[in-house]
Design a protein around this motif. Structure first.
Motif, PDB file in Angstrom:
ATOM      1  N   UNK A 133       1.135  -1.337   0.148  1.00 20.75           N
ATOM      2  CA  UNK A 133      -0.066   0.093  -0.216  1.00 20.75           C
ATOM      3  C   UNK A 133       0.893   0.986  -0.131  1.00 20.75           C
ATOM      4  N   UNK A 134       2.052   0.929   0.840  1.00 23.56           N
ATOM      5  CA  UNK A 134       2.830   2.170   0.756  1.00 23.56           C
ATOM      6  C   UNK A 134       3.692   2.291  -0.440  1.00 23.56           C
ATOM      7  N   UNK A 135       3.866   1.814  -1.407  1.00 24.17           N
ATOM      8  CA  UNK A 135       4.889   2.145  -2.793  1.00 24.17           C
ATOM      9  C   UNK A 135       3.621   2.219  -3.764  1.00 24.17           C
ATOM     10  N   UNK A 136       3.034   1.889  -3.738  1.00 20.85           N
ATOM     11  CA  UNK A 136       1.466   1.760  -4.251  1.00 20.85           C
ATOM     12  C   UNK A 136       0.906   3.443  -4.070  1.00 20.85           C
ATOM     13  N   UNK A 137       0.820   3.766  -2.566  1.00 23.97           N
ATOM     14  CA  UNK A 137       0.917   5.088  -2.697  1.00 23.97           C
ATOM     15  C   UNK A 137       1.509   6.681  -2.877  1.00 23.97           C
ATOM     16  N   UNK A 138       2.628   6.109  -2.356  1.00 21.05           N
ATOM     17  CA  UNK A 138       3.864   7.228  -2.867  1.00 21.05           C
ATOM     18  C   UNK A 138       4.100   7.146  -4.446  1.00 21.05           C
ATOM     19  N   UNK A 139       4.213   6.142  -5.273  1.00 23.12           N
ATOM     20  CA  UNK A 139       3.792   5.996  -6.154  1.00 23.12           C
ATOM     21  C   UNK A 139       3.233   6.441  -7.379  1.00 23.12           C
TER      22      UNK A 139
END
Length: 312
Positions: A133-139
Protein backbone atom coordinates in the motif's frame (compact mmCIF):
# COMPACT_ATOMS: atom_id res chain seq x y z
CA UNK A 1 11.82 23.50 5.34
CA UNK A 2 15.03 24.99 6.71
CA UNK A 3 14.90 22.75 9.77
CA UNK A 4 14.30 19.66 7.60
CA UNK A 5 17.22 20.57 5.33
CA UNK A 6 19.57 20.98 8.31
CA UNK A 7 18.43 17.63 9.72
CA UNK A 8 19.13 15.89 6.39
CA UNK A 9 22.66 17.36 6.22
CA UNK A 10 23.32 16.35 9.82
CA UNK A 11 21.95 12.82 9.25
CA UNK A 12 25.06 12.31 7.11
CA UNK A 13 27.29 13.86 9.78
CA UNK A 14 25.68 11.57 12.35
CA UNK A 15 26.22 8.37 10.32
CA UNK A 16 29.86 9.32 9.77
CA UNK A 17 30.37 10.03 13.46
CA UNK A 18 28.62 6.80 14.50
CA UNK A 19 30.94 4.84 12.19
CA UNK A 20 34.04 6.69 13.41
CA UNK A 21 33.28 5.54 16.95
CA UNK A 22 32.68 1.95 15.77
CA UNK A 23 34.95 1.55 12.73
CA UNK A 24 34.95 -2.27 13.10
CA UNK A 25 31.45 -2.23 11.58
CA UNK A 26 32.99 -1.17 8.26
CA UNK A 27 35.86 -3.66 8.55
CA UNK A 28 33.47 -6.53 9.32
CA UNK A 29 31.18 -5.51 6.44
CA UNK A 30 34.06 -5.77 3.95
CA UNK A 31 35.22 -9.11 5.37
CA UNK A 32 31.67 -10.51 5.30
CA UNK A 33 31.22 -9.24 1.76
CA UNK A 34 34.26 -11.15 0.45
CA UNK A 35 32.91 -14.45 1.77
CA UNK A 36 29.32 -13.79 0.66
CA UNK A 37 30.36 -12.73 -2.87
CA UNK A 38 32.25 -15.98 -3.28
CA UNK A 39 29.23 -17.97 -2.11
CA UNK A 40 26.77 -16.09 -4.34
CA UNK A 41 28.81 -15.73 -7.54
CA UNK A 42 26.64 -18.34 -9.32
CA UNK A 43 23.38 -17.60 -7.48
CA UNK A 44 20.54 -17.05 -9.94
CA UNK A 45 18.38 -14.99 -7.56
CA UNK A 46 21.28 -12.61 -7.01
CA UNK A 47 21.95 -12.34 -10.76
CA UNK A 48 18.27 -11.65 -11.43
CA UNK A 49 18.23 -8.96 -8.75
CA UNK A 50 21.21 -6.95 -10.05
CA UNK A 51 20.01 -7.39 -13.65
CA UNK A 52 16.48 -6.20 -12.81
CA UNK A 53 14.90 -9.50 -13.85
CA UNK A 54 12.90 -10.38 -10.74
CA UNK A 55 9.13 -10.89 -10.68
CA UNK A 56 8.69 -7.57 -8.83
CA UNK A 57 8.16 -4.76 -11.37
CA UNK A 58 8.87 -1.85 -9.07
CA UNK A 59 12.16 -3.39 -7.95
CA UNK A 60 13.23 -3.98 -11.56
CA UNK A 61 12.33 -0.36 -12.36
CA UNK A 62 14.56 0.91 -9.53
CA UNK A 63 17.45 -1.30 -10.66
CA UNK A 64 17.33 0.35 -14.07
CA UNK A 65 16.89 3.80 -12.53
CA UNK A 66 19.92 3.52 -10.27
CA UNK A 67 22.07 2.16 -13.10
CA UNK A 68 21.00 4.91 -15.51
CA UNK A 69 20.75 7.92 -13.20
CA UNK A 70 22.93 6.73 -10.28
CA UNK A 71 20.38 8.04 -7.82
CA UNK A 72 17.26 6.87 -5.97
CA UNK A 73 14.86 8.85 -3.79
CA UNK A 74 15.36 8.02 -0.11
CA UNK A 75 11.95 6.35 0.13
CA UNK A 76 12.75 4.15 -2.87
CA UNK A 77 16.09 3.23 -1.29
CA UNK A 78 14.28 1.91 1.79
CA UNK A 79 11.74 -0.03 -0.31
CA UNK A 80 14.56 -1.44 -2.44
CA UNK A 81 16.63 -2.57 0.55
CA UNK A 82 13.62 -4.12 2.29
CA UNK A 83 12.60 -6.08 -0.81
CA UNK A 84 16.21 -7.18 -1.36
CA UNK A 85 16.56 -8.49 2.20
CA UNK A 86 13.12 -9.81 3.14
CA UNK A 87 11.37 -10.73 -0.13
CA UNK A 88 14.28 -11.75 -2.34
CA UNK A 89 16.10 -13.07 0.76
CA UNK A 90 19.53 -11.82 -0.33
CA UNK A 91 22.31 -10.76 2.07
CA UNK A 92 22.18 -7.07 2.95
CA UNK A 93 25.94 -6.84 2.34
CA UNK A 94 25.45 -7.56 -1.38
CA UNK A 95 22.76 -4.89 -1.55
CA UNK A 96 25.00 -2.35 0.19
CA UNK A 97 27.74 -3.15 -2.35
CA UNK A 98 25.28 -2.70 -5.24
CA UNK A 99 24.32 0.77 -3.95
CA UNK A 100 27.96 1.80 -3.44
CA UNK A 101 28.75 0.67 -6.97
CA UNK A 102 26.05 2.83 -8.55
CA UNK A 103 25.12 5.79 -6.29
CA UNK A 104 26.76 9.14 -6.99
CA UNK A 105 26.28 10.00 -3.31
CA UNK A 106 27.46 6.58 -2.13
CA UNK A 107 29.05 6.98 1.30
CA UNK A 108 30.63 4.22 3.37
CA UNK A 109 28.89 5.30 6.58
CA UNK A 110 25.37 6.30 5.52
CA UNK A 111 25.10 3.47 3.00
CA UNK A 112 26.41 0.64 5.20
CA UNK A 113 24.54 1.75 8.30
CA UNK A 114 21.36 2.44 6.32
CA UNK A 115 21.30 -1.13 5.03
CA UNK A 116 21.98 -2.43 8.54
CA UNK A 117 19.05 -0.34 9.79
CA UNK A 118 16.64 -1.77 7.20
CA UNK A 119 17.81 -5.30 8.09
CA UNK A 120 17.14 -4.73 11.77
CA UNK A 121 20.69 -5.01 13.11
CA UNK A 122 21.58 -1.32 13.39
CA UNK A 123 18.78 -0.67 15.86
CA UNK A 124 18.57 -4.24 17.11
CA UNK A 125 15.11 -5.76 16.74
CA UNK A 126 13.72 -2.87 14.63
CA UNK A 127 13.68 -3.30 10.84
CA UNK A 128 11.99 -1.60 7.91
CA UNK A 129 9.37 -3.65 6.10
CA UNK A 130 8.19 -2.37 2.70
CA UNK A 131 4.39 -2.50 2.26
CA UNK A 132 2.45 -2.77 -0.97
CA UNK A 133 0.00 0.00 0.00
CA UNK A 134 2.88 2.36 0.82
CA UNK A 135 4.62 1.79 -2.50
CA UNK A 136 1.35 2.19 -4.43
CA UNK A 137 0.43 5.39 -2.58
CA UNK A 138 3.75 7.17 -2.98
CA UNK A 139 4.29 6.11 -6.59
CA UNK A 140 0.78 7.30 -7.54
CA UNK A 141 -0.38 3.72 -8.24
CA UNK A 142 2.38 3.24 -10.82
CA UNK A 143 2.85 -0.33 -9.62
CA UNK A 144 0.17 -2.88 -8.84
CA UNK A 145 -0.04 -6.44 -7.47
CA UNK A 146 3.28 -6.17 -5.67
CA UNK A 147 3.93 -9.48 -3.97
CA UNK A 148 6.07 -8.80 -0.89
CA UNK A 149 6.96 -10.54 2.31
CA UNK A 150 5.26 -8.10 4.68
CA UNK A 151 5.52 -10.32 7.75
CA UNK A 152 9.27 -10.51 7.97
CA UNK A 153 11.21 -10.56 11.21
CA UNK A 154 14.31 -8.43 11.83
CA UNK A 155 17.61 -10.09 11.10
CA UNK A 156 20.04 -10.75 13.93
CA UNK A 157 23.76 -10.21 14.37
CA UNK A 158 25.27 -11.15 17.70
CA UNK A 159 28.36 -9.00 17.24
CA UNK A 160 28.57 -6.04 19.61
CA UNK A 161 30.38 -2.87 18.63
CA UNK A 162 31.56 -0.91 21.61
CA UNK A 163 32.60 2.70 21.22
CA UNK A 164 36.28 3.12 20.35
CA UNK A 165 37.87 6.00 22.21
CA UNK A 166 39.26 8.43 19.62
CA UNK A 167 40.62 11.94 19.75
CA UNK A 168 39.76 13.96 16.66
CA UNK A 169 42.36 16.64 17.11
CA UNK A 170 43.98 18.68 14.36
CA UNK A 171 47.68 18.54 13.85
CA UNK A 172 49.41 21.74 14.92
CA UNK A 173 49.33 23.73 11.71
CA UNK A 174 52.62 24.69 10.13
CA UNK A 175 52.56 26.78 6.99
CA UNK A 176 53.99 25.64 3.65
CA UNK A 177 53.37 21.94 3.90
CA UNK A 178 51.62 19.87 1.26
CA UNK A 179 47.94 18.99 1.64
CA UNK A 180 46.09 15.89 0.42
CA UNK A 181 42.43 16.35 -0.53
CA UNK A 182 40.33 13.25 -1.21
CA UNK A 183 37.24 12.87 -3.36
CA UNK A 184 34.75 13.49 -0.53
CA UNK A 185 36.19 16.89 0.52
CA UNK A 186 36.39 18.77 -2.77
CA UNK A 187 35.47 22.26 -1.56
CA UNK A 188 38.78 23.64 -0.33
CA UNK A 189 37.76 27.28 -0.69
CA UNK A 190 34.87 26.69 1.73
CA UNK A 191 36.87 24.61 4.20
CA UNK A 192 37.99 25.56 7.70
CA UNK A 193 41.56 25.72 6.35
CA UNK A 194 41.05 27.92 3.30
CA UNK A 195 43.20 30.72 4.78
CA UNK A 196 46.21 28.53 5.50
CA UNK A 197 49.13 28.69 3.11
CA UNK A 198 49.86 25.20 1.86
CA UNK A 199 52.87 24.58 -0.37
CA UNK A 200 50.85 22.45 -2.76
CA UNK A 201 47.46 20.75 -2.76
CA UNK A 202 47.34 17.21 -4.08
CA UNK A 203 43.90 16.18 -5.35
CA UNK A 204 43.64 12.42 -4.83
CA UNK A 205 41.75 10.07 -7.14
CA UNK A 206 41.00 6.52 -6.06
CA UNK A 207 40.42 4.23 -9.04
CA UNK A 208 38.98 0.71 -9.01
CA UNK A 209 42.48 -0.81 -8.93
CA UNK A 210 42.90 0.49 -5.38
CA UNK A 211 39.32 -0.04 -4.19
CA UNK A 212 37.71 -2.96 -2.42
CA UNK A 213 34.25 -2.18 -3.83
CA UNK A 214 34.31 -1.72 -7.62
CA UNK A 215 32.49 1.43 -8.75
CA UNK A 216 30.50 1.80 -11.96
CA UNK A 217 31.93 3.81 -14.85
CA UNK A 218 29.32 6.54 -14.27
CA UNK A 219 30.38 6.99 -10.64
CA UNK A 220 34.08 7.05 -11.51
CA UNK A 221 33.41 9.65 -14.21
CA UNK A 222 31.40 11.72 -11.74
CA UNK A 223 34.29 11.67 -9.25
CA UNK A 224 36.65 12.67 -12.07
CA UNK A 225 34.35 15.59 -12.90
CA UNK A 226 34.39 16.70 -9.24
CA UNK A 227 38.19 16.58 -9.21
CA UNK A 228 38.28 18.57 -12.48
CA UNK A 229 35.96 21.15 -10.96
CA UNK A 230 38.03 21.54 -7.77
CA UNK A 231 41.25 21.79 -9.81
CA UNK A 232 39.69 24.54 -11.95
CA UNK A 233 38.60 26.54 -8.89
CA UNK A 234 42.03 26.23 -7.28
CA UNK A 235 43.72 27.36 -10.50
CA UNK A 236 41.43 30.36 -10.67
CA UNK A 237 42.69 31.37 -7.23
CA UNK A 238 46.30 30.70 -8.29
CA UNK A 239 46.63 27.94 -5.67
CA UNK A 240 49.26 25.41 -6.70
CA UNK A 241 47.71 21.95 -7.10
CA UNK A 242 48.38 18.58 -8.73
CA UNK A 243 46.21 15.57 -9.53
CA UNK A 244 47.60 12.21 -8.44
CA UNK A 245 46.32 8.70 -7.92
CA UNK A 246 46.06 7.46 -4.34
CA UNK A 247 48.72 4.82 -5.16
CA UNK A 248 51.20 7.66 -5.74
CA UNK A 249 50.75 8.99 -2.19
CA UNK A 250 53.30 6.36 -1.12
CA UNK A 251 55.91 8.27 -3.11
CA UNK A 252 55.50 11.43 -1.00
CA UNK A 253 58.20 11.01 1.64
CA UNK A 254 57.96 14.28 3.58
CA UNK A 255 55.29 14.89 6.22
CA UNK A 256 52.02 16.11 4.73
CA UNK A 257 48.60 17.17 5.94
CA UNK A 258 45.37 15.59 4.71
CA UNK A 259 41.72 16.48 5.08
CA UNK A 260 40.52 13.53 7.14
CA UNK A 261 38.75 11.19 4.66
CA UNK A 262 36.57 9.40 7.26
CA UNK A 263 36.14 5.63 7.61
CA UNK A 264 36.04 4.14 4.12
CA UNK A 265 38.16 3.26 1.11
CA UNK A 266 40.55 6.24 1.25
CA UNK A 267 41.34 5.80 4.94
CA UNK A 268 41.68 2.04 4.41
CA UNK A 269 44.37 2.64 1.79
CA UNK A 270 46.31 4.91 4.15
CA UNK A 271 46.10 2.40 7.00
CA UNK A 272 46.85 -0.70 4.91
CA UNK A 273 49.98 0.94 3.52
CA UNK A 274 51.08 2.34 6.91
CA UNK A 275 51.41 5.89 5.59
CA UNK A 276 52.52 7.40 8.88
CA UNK A 277 53.79 10.66 7.38
CA UNK A 278 50.19 11.96 7.06
CA UNK A 279 48.73 14.26 9.71
CA UNK A 280 44.95 14.73 9.60
CA UNK A 281 42.94 17.95 9.61
CA UNK A 282 39.30 17.66 10.71
CA UNK A 283 36.24 19.69 9.82
CA UNK A 284 34.99 21.86 12.68
CA UNK A 285 31.45 20.46 12.33
CA UNK A 286 32.72 16.88 12.64
CA UNK A 287 34.97 17.54 15.63
CA UNK A 288 32.11 19.17 17.50
CA UNK A 289 29.32 16.80 16.41
CA UNK A 290 30.86 13.34 16.60
CA UNK A 291 30.88 13.27 20.39
CA UNK A 292 27.07 13.28 20.20
CA UNK A 293 27.02 10.18 17.94
CA UNK A 294 27.43 7.67 20.75
CA UNK A 295 23.72 6.73 20.70
CA UNK A 296 20.80 6.86 18.25
CA UNK A 297 19.90 9.72 15.91
CA UNK A 298 17.04 10.97 18.07
CA UNK A 299 19.49 11.50 20.91
CA UNK A 300 21.78 13.27 18.43
CA UNK A 301 18.86 15.35 17.13
CA UNK A 302 18.41 17.23 20.40
CA UNK A 303 21.96 18.60 20.03
CA UNK A 304 21.34 20.03 16.54
CA UNK A 305 20.63 23.58 17.84
CA UNK A 306 23.94 23.50 19.75
CA UNK A 307 25.77 22.22 16.65
CA UNK A 308 24.34 24.99 14.45
CA UNK A 309 25.06 27.62 17.12
CA UNK A 310 28.64 26.37 17.40
CA UNK A 311 29.13 26.73 13.64
CA UNK A 312 27.73 30.25 13.66
Amino acid sequence: KTEKFIQEVLWRVYWKGWMELRSNVWTDFLQDLKVIKSNFKNNQNYSDAIDGKTNIDCFNFWVEEIKKHNYLHNHARMWFASIWIFTLELPWQLGAEFFMKHLLDGDSASNTLGWRWVAGIQTKGKHYSAKEWNIKKFTNNKFDKIKLNENSLPQTDERLYRIISKEFKDAELVENKNLLVFDNNLSFENSDFKNNNFKKIYLISNENETRQIILSENVLNFKKFLLDDQEKRLNEKSIKCERINIADVKNIKENVYAFYPSVGENLDYININNLENIEFLYRKIDKYSWKFCNKGFFNFKKYIPKIVENLE
